[in-house]
Design an enzyme around this catalytic site. Structure first.
Site, PDB file in Angstrom:
ATOM      1  N   TYR A  48      46.336  34.838  32.337  1.00  0.00           N
ATOM      2  CA  TYR A  48      44.899  34.592  32.128  1.00  0.00           C
ATOM      3  C   TYR A  48      44.612  33.084  32.127  1.00  0.00           C
ATOM      4  CZ  TYR A  48      40.317  34.688  29.826  1.00  0.00           C
ATOM      5  OH  TYR A  48      38.995  34.506  29.509  1.00  0.00           O
ATOM      6  N   LYS A  85      42.319  30.770  34.760  1.00  0.00           N
ATOM      7  CA  LYS A  85      41.166  29.973  34.326  1.00  0.00           C
ATOM      8  C   LYS A  85      41.396  28.482  34.575  1.00  0.00           C
ATOM      9  CE  LYS A  85      38.522  33.339  32.917  1.00  0.00           C
ATOM     10  NZ  LYS A  85      37.187  33.563  33.498  1.00  0.00           N
TER      11      LYS A  85
HETATM   12  P1  NAP Z   1      32.635  41.337  29.473  1.00  0.00           P
HETATM   13  O1  NAP Z   1      31.689  41.606  28.364  1.00  0.00           O
HETATM   14  O2  NAP Z   1      33.750  42.275  29.767  1.00  0.00           O
HETATM   15  O3  NAP Z   1      31.792  41.070  30.805  1.00  0.00           O
HETATM   16  C1  NAP Z   1      32.429  40.857  32.029  1.00  0.00           C
HETATM   17  C2  NAP Z   1      31.698  41.645  33.090  1.00  0.00           C
HETATM   18  O4  NAP Z   1      32.332  41.342  34.347  1.00  0.00           O
HETATM   19  C3  NAP Z   1      31.808  43.170  32.857  1.00  0.00           C
HETATM   20  O5  NAP Z   1      30.571  43.798  33.061  1.00  0.00           O
HETATM   21  C4  NAP Z   1      32.829  43.570  33.905  1.00  0.00           C
HETATM   22  O6  NAP Z   1      32.681  44.888  34.375  1.00  0.00           O
HETATM   23  C5  NAP Z   1      32.518  42.581  35.018  1.00  0.00           C
HETATM   24  N1  NAP Z   1      33.611  42.522  35.977  1.00  0.00           N
HETATM   25  C6  NAP Z   1      34.933  42.617  35.752  1.00  0.00           C
HETATM   26  N2  NAP Z   1      35.612  42.574  36.907  1.00  0.00           N
HETATM   27  C7  NAP Z   1      34.697  42.457  37.893  1.00  0.00           C
HETATM   28  C8  NAP Z   1      34.778  42.409  39.295  1.00  0.00           C
HETATM   29  N3  NAP Z   1      35.951  42.478  39.947  1.00  0.00           N
HETATM   30  N4  NAP Z   1      33.629  42.285  40.005  1.00  0.00           N
HETATM   31  C9  NAP Z   1      32.437  42.236  39.372  1.00  0.00           C
HETATM   32  N5  NAP Z   1      32.294  42.303  38.040  1.00  0.00           N
HETATM   33  C10 NAP Z   1      33.415  42.415  37.301  1.00  0.00           C
HETATM   34  O7  NAP Z   1      33.363  39.931  29.243  1.00  0.00           O
HETATM   35  P2  NAP Z   1      32.808  38.528  28.690  1.00  0.00           P
HETATM   36  O8  NAP Z   1      33.479  38.291  27.403  1.00  0.00           O
HETATM   37  O9  NAP Z   1      31.354  38.420  28.840  1.00  0.00           O
HETATM   38  O10 NAP Z   1      33.528  37.574  29.739  1.00  0.00           O
HETATM   39  C11 NAP Z   1      32.817  36.935  30.783  1.00  0.00           C
HETATM   40  C12 NAP Z   1      33.678  35.792  31.304  1.00  0.00           C
HETATM   41  O11 NAP Z   1      33.919  34.874  30.243  1.00  0.00           O
HETATM   42  C13 NAP Z   1      35.051  36.242  31.799  1.00  0.00           C
HETATM   43  O12 NAP Z   1      35.370  35.530  32.963  1.00  0.00           O
HETATM   44  C14 NAP Z   1      35.965  35.858  30.667  1.00  0.00           C
HETATM   45  O13 NAP Z   1      37.263  35.612  31.108  1.00  0.00           O
HETATM   46  C15 NAP Z   1      35.294  34.602  30.151  1.00  0.00           C
HETATM   47  N6  NAP Z   1      35.605  34.265  28.763  1.00  0.00           N
HETATM   48  C16 NAP Z   1      35.316  35.136  27.753  1.00  0.00           C
HETATM   49  C17 NAP Z   1      35.614  34.770  26.434  1.00  0.00           C
HETATM   50  C18 NAP Z   1      35.327  35.669  25.282  1.00  0.00           C
HETATM   51  O14 NAP Z   1      35.816  35.388  24.167  1.00  0.00           O
HETATM   52  N7  NAP Z   1      34.526  36.713  25.430  1.00  0.00           N
HETATM   53  C19 NAP Z   1      36.207  33.510  26.170  1.00  0.00           C
HETATM   54  C20 NAP Z   1      36.500  32.675  27.238  1.00  0.00           C
HETATM   55  C21 NAP Z   1      36.187  33.047  28.525  1.00  0.00           C
HETATM   56  P3  NAP Z   1      33.601  46.045  33.721  1.00  0.00           P
HETATM   57  O15 NAP Z   1      33.144  46.172  32.301  1.00  0.00           O
HETATM   58  O16 NAP Z   1      33.335  47.248  34.566  1.00  0.00           O
HETATM   59  O17 NAP Z   1      35.018  45.534  33.829  1.00  0.00           O
END
Ligand code: NAP
Length: 256
Positions: free
Chosen positions: A161, A165
């Site tokens: 991961y 990133k």
């Molecule tokens: P989330 O709530 O799971 O939202 C991510 C969305 O992206 C989900 O709707 C997911 O769909 C969709 N997705 C996944 N794979 C995809 C694909 N191949 N094509 C199109 N859409 C796709 O996650 P989040 O926490 O908001 O995370 C958003 C971003 O922030 C990610 O890149 C994550 O790595 C980054 N991030 C998050 C955190 C944290 O603590 N939350 C911290 C640092 C970075 P499905 O649900 O169907 O998979």
């Protein structure tokens, strides 16, 4: 269609948000819509993306929603053609689609490594490259990638991961050099823990303790999609035009 002439330039600047159905992407969409942007949500989860769009429309936003896999370039190209037809050319891209995984380094399979790199890094590449011709044509654009603090600080059991990133951060910097002379700023937000469905899954799996995270964060709480969304909206404003190639920590002071 976008709403015609207005004093607010955002009303003519279509914002595409990948992963826009959930969590950080949805937070970005809410804040960009509140700033006046027409927004296009692209997400793997077709039901969720249409539900999110309906909610935003109820709040008065102009929204287009599409089921897209960011790994599949054809599905992005098809969706963006529809967005152009419905809303107009793309001025803003926020790449929030992503997945996470946790495993000790010795247990990470080649398939898991490939999957993380493909969705998080190659998906970001496709999403930006598919939209950037509109910004070059307009000589104005905003690109915001969502990376992760784990690429800055390192993180145990997250080698795949964090590597994906770290690639997003490097891609952002390279694009900032190339595209900023053409009127397009490119920045990355590497959040710390943000309370979203992704983080809630980690809590359920026992790999994340939100109380412990809050206690160790200088502002004494985990982040919210609003924290990231508000930063996205600022970076998309004209006032942020001198900010490019930056890694903008939205992390409550966790990583300085
Ligand atoms: P989330 O709530 O799971 O939202 C991510 C969305 O992206 C989900 O709707 C997911 O769909 C969709 N997705 C996944 N794979 C995809 C694909 N191949 N094509 C199109 N859409 C796709 O996650 P989040 O926490 O908001 O995370 C958003 C971003 O922030 C990610 O890149 C994550 O790595 C980054 N991030 C998050 C955190 C944290 O603590 N939350 C911290 C640092 C970075 P499905 O649900 O169907 O998979």
């Amino acid at each position: 269609m976008s709403s015609g002439r207005t004093d607010n330039p955002a009303a003519e600047r279509v914002a595409v948000i990948t992963g826009g159905a959930s969590g950080i992407g949805l937070g970005a969409a809410r804040h960009l819509a509140a700033a006046g942007h027409p927004v296009a949500l692209l997400d793997l989860d077709g039901d969720a993306v249409h539900r999110a769009a309906a909610d935003l429309r109820d709040d008065g936003a102009t929204v287009s929603a599409h089921e897209v896999d960011v790994v599949d370039r054809a599905s992005i190209d098809t969706a963006l053609d529809k967005v152009r037809g419905e809303l107009g050319p793309v001025s803003v891209v926020v790449t929030s689609a992503g997945i996470e995984a946790s495993a000790p380094f010795v247990d990470i399979t080649a398939e898991d490594w490939e999957r993380l790199l493909t969705v998080n890094l190659t998906g970001t590449f496709h999403s930006i490259q598919a939209a950037v011709p509109d910004m070059l044509e307009a000589a104005w654009g905003r690109i915001i990638t969502i990376s992760s603090m784990s690429a800055q600080s390192g993180a145990p059991d997250r080698a795949h991961y964090a590597a994906s990133k770290g690639g997003v951060i490097a891609l952002t910097k390279a694009l900032a050099f190339e595209l900023s002379p053409k009127g397009i700023t490119v920045n990355t937000i590497p959040p710390s823990i943000i309370v979203t469905p992704m983080a809630e899954n980690s809590v359920k799996e026992g790999t994340l303790d939100l109380g412990a995270v809050a206690g160790m964060t200088p502002v004494r709480r985990a982040g919210t999609p609003d924290d990231v969304g508000a930063t996205c909206a600022f970076l998309c404003s004209d006032g942020a035009g001198f900010i490019t190639g930056q890694t903008i920590g939205v992390n409550g002071g966790w990583y300085l």
